[in-house]
Design an enzyme around this catalytic site. Structure first.
Site, PDB file in Angstrom:
ATOM      1  N   ASP A 470      -9.011   5.075   1.485  1.00  0.00           N
ATOM      2  CA  ASP A 470      -9.273   4.558   0.141  1.00  0.00           C
ATOM      3  C   ASP A 470     -10.770   4.453  -0.134  1.00  0.00           C
ATOM      4  O   ASP A 470     -11.596   4.493   0.801  1.00  0.00           O
ATOM      5  CB  ASP A 470      -8.605   3.179   0.011  1.00  0.00           C
ATOM      6  N   ASP A 540      -2.979   4.364  -9.422  1.00  0.00           N
ATOM      7  CA  ASP A 540      -2.369   3.066  -9.128  1.00  0.00           C
ATOM      8  C   ASP A 540      -1.304   2.732 -10.152  1.00  0.00           C
ATOM      9  O   ASP A 540      -0.549   1.776  -9.986  1.00  0.00           O
ATOM     10  CB  ASP A 540      -3.431   1.963  -9.141  1.00  0.00           C
TER      11      ASP A 540
HETATM   12  C1  GLA Z   1      -6.542   0.417  -4.081  1.00  0.00           C
HETATM   13  C2  GLA Z   1      -5.463   1.461  -3.921  1.00  0.00           C
HETATM   14  C3  GLA Z   1      -4.116   0.808  -3.834  1.00  0.00           C
HETATM   15  C4  GLA Z   1      -4.097  -0.180  -2.697  1.00  0.00           C
HETATM   16  C5  GLA Z   1      -5.228  -1.190  -2.859  1.00  0.00           C
HETATM   17  C6  GLA Z   1      -5.358  -2.068  -1.657  1.00  0.00           C
HETATM   18  O1  GLA Z   1      -6.463  -0.201  -5.315  1.00  0.00           O
HETATM   19  O2  GLA Z   1      -5.513   2.381  -4.963  1.00  0.00           O
HETATM   20  O3  GLA Z   1      -3.097   1.767  -3.661  1.00  0.00           O
HETATM   21  O4  GLA Z   1      -4.214   0.497  -1.476  1.00  0.00           O
HETATM   22  O5  GLA Z   1      -6.478  -0.523  -3.048  1.00  0.00           O
HETATM   23  O6  GLA Z   1      -6.398  -2.977  -1.794  1.00  0.00           O
END
Ligand code: GLA
Length: 753
Positions: A470, A540
């Site tokens: 990420d 997301d």
């Molecule tokens: C980001 C990612 C999510 C999740 C969060 C965790 O927003 O896009 O899918 O993994 O971080 O903090």
């Protein structure tokens, strides 16, 4: 497929030709890019190359007073030597000298492809490259333009390399990967723009005189504007462009006063500077381009095939991806080992193959204000350690995956307390935070070593099968405290080179580990990341309605195999929209399917629905992950998605709002059906939980849509459409009502027999 005759160069792919020539002045001009031309044409077929005398513009010299650089179609250009359009190369050769001539010096054609930039597409058998050298002989600066072709593909890979042959420093301000000048036409630009949770919405605009810029200054390729663009003209021909790069990029389109279109793509020159010492070279990222006579849909299919065959890491090309269960939206930060094991067991019963432990497992990370950078197990959550937890997941017969955000640090972390100088920050200002975090400076060797060690240790310790990588903020306060730069204008590009160096090592050491890219969802969905990570979390936002637009935009440039898509809870955590579990599955199944909800709290109806969904997905997994994607917009309210592999197509009918008794006469089309073939169409039997039906449930007496199977000639499917009329309604409903409902959808399997 690459040839030269009398200084006319022809770069041909299976179905296209790209033709250039050297004028007597030494200018390298573009002659044609389109359908394949069998042999190298004579330049006379194309002359005069837009060489009409034009008013007040500069002509080349007294012998060539008919050559106006501003009116030539040039392959690469520099400022203030007669071409007044945007330049693809700007450099200061000392004393502010930026005007220069880039004139033909020589060429070579060779098997394979050079890969000087750390993230270039690998050469394969049958790959061939034309390299043309342009030079400013007075300054001693050379530009090497590369055009590579790949077997049975209509994509051309381009890049440029700059060599500083001056006796001093050269400060590069701008060096594009690709310039393409095309003659006057009526151009529509397609771009893919958005923001967090609304990534890659397709926008179209007609290009008018002047400059249009699509770019990113976020430090990443970004969620605001993807580096993917298309151009389509009135005849329906299309060009596609994309960059193999994950940092700041710019796509510039300029319609000249004489109607020609200049396309420039590459690193964004915004605040960029790269210093070359005498004798050194700089390589740009690669760009890919394609042409199709049949428009953007076809150009997009050409990109898909190229990416699946040549961009995805070799081990993962056409290798099936597991159905995963991710802990994030089911638990967020609220979990302990016991809860996760229950989740994993429950997922296993449903047919899930990979369990992914998302954020919150490390350091003192109990919310997003702290812990990033401390990549060791949180013993309060995992008393026996991460290793033991991973073993328990493996013992359930599941693969184990884990989330990391290796490029970031919270100020409240051990890492920041020990290494405050490891972040990108200005010496005299407090750095701006985003999501309470700062960006590590990947231009530094010590930071890169730390990241590699952290990730490889977690993989080795847990025998992880999957890493979700990420990256959750845009850059600010651009400044490096390291010593590896010659100019602060290099930081962001060195960051990306550093990132690719780490990922390259990880890919080499752990080729079988599946990496999924993520950056606050889909903020870094690009070909650079796909060289290392075969799939990317698209957004997301998992709301089924929004995901239709996000999916379509993303799939314009990137194949189904790259698209991470999850079924999450209803109401949606992003939109609060409620929807049926099967409708959510239908949308998420186009790509790499996952689940991201608390599966321990599902109703029996939903559990049984998910069990069927996963079994169905596994049966047709190759079609969903590696099929050719296309779509058909029937109206604002109704569209179809298709994926086709071999003799099997899956069609998904998607409706926005349910309409009652409109006489809409819905039909199922298969636009690419063969006239002389016969097709068997089967509707997937869906679950309609009785809870959705309220009082009606007791009257209609069943909670499944009917499945049906029917055989139809191709010509009907292609031209007339198969009526999806009352014969396919659920029992107990009024004859004319098809029960898709708001945001409803229905899936059909179509096999040629
Ligand atoms: C980001 C990612 C999510 C999740 C969060 C965790 O927003 O896009 O899918 O993994 O971080 O903090």
């Amino acid at each position: 497929m690459i040839a030269e005759k009398n200084l006319v160069f022809s770069v041909s792919t299976e179905n296209t030709s790209y033709v250039m020539a050297v004028l007597k002045t030494g200018h390298l001009v573009h002659l044609a890019y389109g359908r394949r031309i069998a042999s190298v044409p004579d330049i006379s077929c194309f002359l005069p190359v837009e060489m009409t005398p034009v008013g007040t513009l500069c002509y080349w010299d007294d012998e060539n007073d008919d050559i106006f650089p501003d009116n030539l179609l040039l392959e690469y250009s520099a400022p203030y030597r007669g071409d007044n359009r945007e330049a693809s190369f700007i450099a200061d050769a000392g004393n502010g000298r930026t005007a220069m001539d880039l004139l033909y010096k020589g060429y070579r054609i060779y098997k394979g492809k050079a890969s000087s930039f750390p993230a270039s597409i690998e050469s394969v058998d049958g790959c061939e490259t034309l390299e043309i050298e342009l030079e400013d002989s007075i300054l001693g600066i050379s530009v090497f333009l590369s055009y590579s072709v790949f077997p049975s593909s209509d994509v051309i890979v381009r890049s440029a390399a700059i060599r500083n042959g001056t006796s001093g420093k050269l400060s590069i301000k701008e060096a594009a990967s690709l310039q393409l000048d095309i003659p006057r036409d009526d151009w529509t630009l397609f771009s893919y723009d958005g923001a967090w949770a609304r990534e890659r919405y397709e926008h179209k605009r007609r290009l008018e005189p002047g400059i249009t810029i699509i770019d990113s200054k976020l430090g990443t390729s970004g969620n605001e504007h993807n580096p993917l663009i298309y151009l389509q003209n009135g005849k329906g021909e299309a060009y596609g462009f994309n960059l193999v790069y994950s940092g700041n990029h710019r796509e510039l389109l300029e319609i000249s006063p004489f109607g020609a279109l200049r396309v420039i793509t590459g690193i964004n020159p915004y605040c960029f500077e790269w210093i070359l010492e005498s004798g050194e070279s700089f390589a740009t990222p690669e760009a890919i381009m394609t042409y199709s006579p049949d428009g953007v849909d076809e150009a997009s299919a050409l990109f898909h095939s190229f990416i699946n065959r040549f961009v995805i890491p070799p081990f993962w090309r056409f290798r099936t991806r597991p159905v995963l269960l991710n802990s994030w939206e089911g638990c967020y930060f609220d979990f302990d080992e016991k809860r996760l094991l229950e989740l994993a067991e429950s997922g296993k019963e449903l047919g899930v193959e990979l369990f992914v432990l998302d954020d919150g497992w490390f350091g003192n990370r109990t919310d997003d204000t702290k812990g990033l950078g401390d990549w060791y197990c949180n013993r309060e959550r995992f008393p026996d350690g991460l290793e033991a937890f991973a073993e328990r997941i493996h013992a359930l017969g599941l693969q184990f995956g884990i989330w990391m955000e290796p490029e970031m640090v919270n100020m409240d972390s051990e890492l920041y307390r020990v290494h405050p100088d490891w972040v990108i920050s200005l010496p005299d200002r407090t750095p701006l935070k985003a999501r309470h975090q700062l960006t590590l400076d990947l231009s530094r060797n010590d930071v890169r070593d730390f990241i590699y060690q952290s990730v490889s240790s977690v993989i080795r310790l847990t025998h992880a099968d999957y890493i979700k990588w990420d990256m959750n903020r845009s850059v600010s306060d651009v400044f490096s405290h390291g010593s590896e730069l010659r100019s602060q204008g290099e930081v962001l590009h060195r960051y990306i080179i550093g990132l690719y160096e780490i990922l390259g090592k990880l890919r080499k050491d752990f080729p079988e580990v599946l990496f999924e890219g993520c950056a606050s969802g889909g903020s870094r969905y690009d070909l650079g990341m796909l060289l290392f990570m075969p799939q990317i979390w698209a957004s997301d936002n998992t709301d089924l309605h929004d995901r239709v637009t996000i999916g379509e935009g993303t799939l314009r440039g990137y194949p189904l195999s790259t698209l991470g898509a999850h079924v999450s809870a209803s109401p949606s955590h992003q939109s609060l929209r409620t929807s049926r579990i099967d409708s959510r599955f239908n949308i998420a199944s186009f790509g790499v399917l996952g689940y991201e909800l608390d599966v321990t709290k599902l109703s029996d109806d939903d559990r049984s629905a998910i069990r069927d969904q996963i079994a169905f997905y596994k049966k047709y997994r190759d079609v969903f992950q590696f099929g050719d994607f296309s779509s058909l917009h029937v109206s604002d309210n109704q569209r179809f998605w298709y994926t086709t592999l071999g003799d099997t197509s899956i069609a998904l009918e998607i409706q926005t709002f349910g309409e009652v008794h409109t006489g809409r006469n819905d039909r199922l089309f298969l636009p690419f059906a063969a006239d002389d073939k016969t097709y068997r169409i089967t509707a997937r039997r869906e679950h309609i939980p009785s809870s959705c039906l309220g009082d009606l449930a007791k009257d209609c007496g069943q909670s499944m849509s009917e499945d049906f199977s029917i055989t139809v000639p191709g010509a009907i499917l292609k031209y007339h459409g198969l009526p999806l009329g009352p014969q396919f309604t659920a029992k107990g409903f009024t004859e004319n009502t098809r029960i898709l409902g708001d945001y409803g959808s229905r899936m059909y399997i179509i096999e040629s027999i």
